[in-house]
Every structure is written in C-alpha cells, then in structure tokens.
Design an enzyme around this catalytic site. Structure first.
Site, PDB file in Angstrom:
ATOM      1  N   ILE A   1      30.839  48.877 -78.633  1.00 14.79           N
ATOM      2  CA  ILE A   1      30.949  48.291 -77.271  1.00 14.79           C
ATOM      3  C   ILE A   1      30.179  48.577 -76.164  1.00 14.79           C
ATOM      4  O   ILE A   1      29.634  49.910 -76.774  1.00 14.79           O
ATOM      5  CB  ILE A   1      32.321  48.169 -76.935  1.00 14.79           C
ATOM      6  N   ASP A   2      29.619  48.283 -75.223  1.00 15.01           N
ATOM      7  CA  ASP A   2      28.517  48.597 -74.161  1.00 15.01           C
ATOM      8  C   ASP A   2      29.107  49.813 -73.709  1.00 15.01           C
ATOM      9  O   ASP A   2      30.171  50.061 -73.589  1.00 15.01           O
ATOM     10  CB  ASP A   2      28.403  47.753 -73.247  1.00 15.01           C
ATOM     11  N   ARG A   3      27.965  50.603 -73.357  1.00 14.18           N
ATOM     12  CA  ARG A   3      28.330  51.842 -72.577  1.00 14.18           C
ATOM     13  C   ARG A   3      29.254  51.820 -71.434  1.00 14.18           C
ATOM     14  O   ARG A   3      30.392  52.463 -71.136  1.00 14.18           O
ATOM     15  CB  ARG A   3      27.160  52.440 -72.130  1.00 14.18           C
TER      16      ARG A   3
END
Length: 259
Positions: free
Chosen positions: A85-87
């Site tokens: 998942i994104d930062r």
C-alpha cells in the site's frame, strides 16, 4: 589506523540503525501473527519496502525483519510482503513468514480471492450512494511528481466498488466516508478513480488541490491522504479456513470523524 576507522564507522552505522528502529518500533502495530503469516496495521508515512540502497529511512518490512530476528529466515527465503500500500495510506498489510505460504497467498491475490476493503474520506459526495468505478488506468513512466497515474483507454482495466458509509457536513466543505472494494490492484487505483469522479480523497497531495491541502493542515491537522486499508479476507493457507481481519483507524482519521 584503517582498522580503527572501520570500527568507528561500523559503530556509527549500527547506532544510527538502532536509533531508527527504536523510533519506528512504537508504530509496528501487529494485528495478528502465527507461524505462517503476520498482519500489521501500517501507519501513514512509512514505506512498506526500502526505496533504494542509499536510503537511511527504515521500511515496514525491515521493521518486521528486525522484530522477528532470524527465526523465519532460511538460505532461500525471509518474511515477505504479499501486497503493498502507498506510503501515506494506513492499514492492513499482509506478510508471509514461509515460502509456501507466500506462494499460496500470491496465487490468491492473482486470482482476486483476497478481498481488500478500504475506507476513504473524500471531498464532496458520489452521485450515487453505491456503485462501481470501472475505468482503465495508465501509468506515466516519465512523470516526475507523484501524480503518475491517469484514466486512459490505452492501458489496464481497474475496477473499484464503493458504498457511502457516512456523509459529513462541515461549514467549509461537505465530506463523505466511503468503503471501497477493489477487484484489481493497480497503482493509486482508488485515489485516481475517486479524483476522476470529482470526489478526491481528503489531503491527497497528488490528486487534489495543494491550496486546499494547506487549509486542511491548518484547520484540521491533516497531513496525509485519508485512505485506510480497513480489512482483509482470504483463505488461511495453513488452516484452509476463511480468515478476516480489520485494522482500526489511526488517530488522524479517527479524530476527523469524531470531531
């Protein structure tokens, strides 16, 4: 001497790494662990994997390795991410502790057998309380900023099902809490789909207005996109039974909803 310099450098590197681990260890929130897999509630602002060999910032998978030690390591395998998942997205991240478990979970992921549910606070409201966003997404390899994905008929199909959980009226704006279930796992899929439908995720620095983000930072103490990987459902490779888990909101998202 050269040996003394080498030892000094080694001690400094080890000290800096230990300091980073201590700083991040407080945010390794383990939701579930057995001998086959681990699920953590990732906070925003933490990469799931290292950016590159030059980076000194510790990643989620490195924190997991440090936490587990060498217990699950072998000559051919060490605990690995099943998905990413994104930062600046928080929530459930699934980690396989054994090679055969990883292979099984990756097969489930490829077959779309792992149900991934996200919660997002968006600006405005969708034109229908529930529906499906089905637009192809194109990744711009030459993009220099974070907005590297656009809706385009030239690339891969992306499908996101959504439903409205709650509508939030504020003096300055109208917001909605949406539940999104993704059939495909394209880069920035939910973020781009919602932006395309004029309901961008609150404080999405890539797909929303920067001035609006600054306003939200000053007035609501928001500093990341309010997108949360809320739950995972899959067949546990070890028990062969249906397994489901939910990650609680982190304080920034929780406080916004309770305000």
């Amino acid at each position: 001497s050269n040996e003394r310099v080498w030892w000094i450098r080694t001690i400094i590197v080890s000290f800096n790494r230990l300091r980073r681990i201590i700083e991040k260890s407080m945010i390794l929130e383990i939701l579930y662990q057995d001998d086959d897999l681990m699920i953590v509630n990732k906070p925003a602002g933490l990469n799931v994997h290292p950016w590159d060999h030059k980076s000194t910032e510790i990643s989620l998978i490195e924190l997991v390795h440090d936490f587990l030690g060498k217990k699950y390591n072998s000559l051919t395998f060490k605990p690995s991410l099943v998905h990413r998942i994104d930062r600046d997205t928080s929530g459930c991240v699934l980690i396989a502790l054994k090679k055969n478990i990883l292979e099984n979970l990756l097969e489930q992921l490829q077959n779309h057998s792992i149900e991934k549910i996200y919660h997002a606070i968006v600006v405005g409201k969708m034109w229908k309380p529930r529906g499906t966003m089905d637009q192809k997404l194109l990744r711009k390899e030459s993009a220099r900023d974070e907005a590297k994905v656009i809706v385009s008929d030239e690339w891969q199909r992306a499908v996101t099902h959504y439903s409205t959980l709650r509508e939030i009226s504020r003096p300055e704006w109208f917001f909605s809490l949406l539940e999104c279930r993704i059939e495909t796992g394209r880069t920035h899929q939910i973020r781009v789909h919602l932006s395309y439908y004029n309901c961008p995720i609150l404080w999405d620095k890539a797909y929303w207005d920067k001035k609006m983000n600054s306003y939200q930072s000053r007035n609501n103490h928001i500093s990341r996109q309010l997108l949360h990987a809320h739950s995972l459902t899959f067949i546990h490779p070890g028990t062969k039974k249906n397994f489901s888990i939910t990650a609680p909101y982190w304080p920034d998202m929780k406080n916004f909803l309770e305000k």
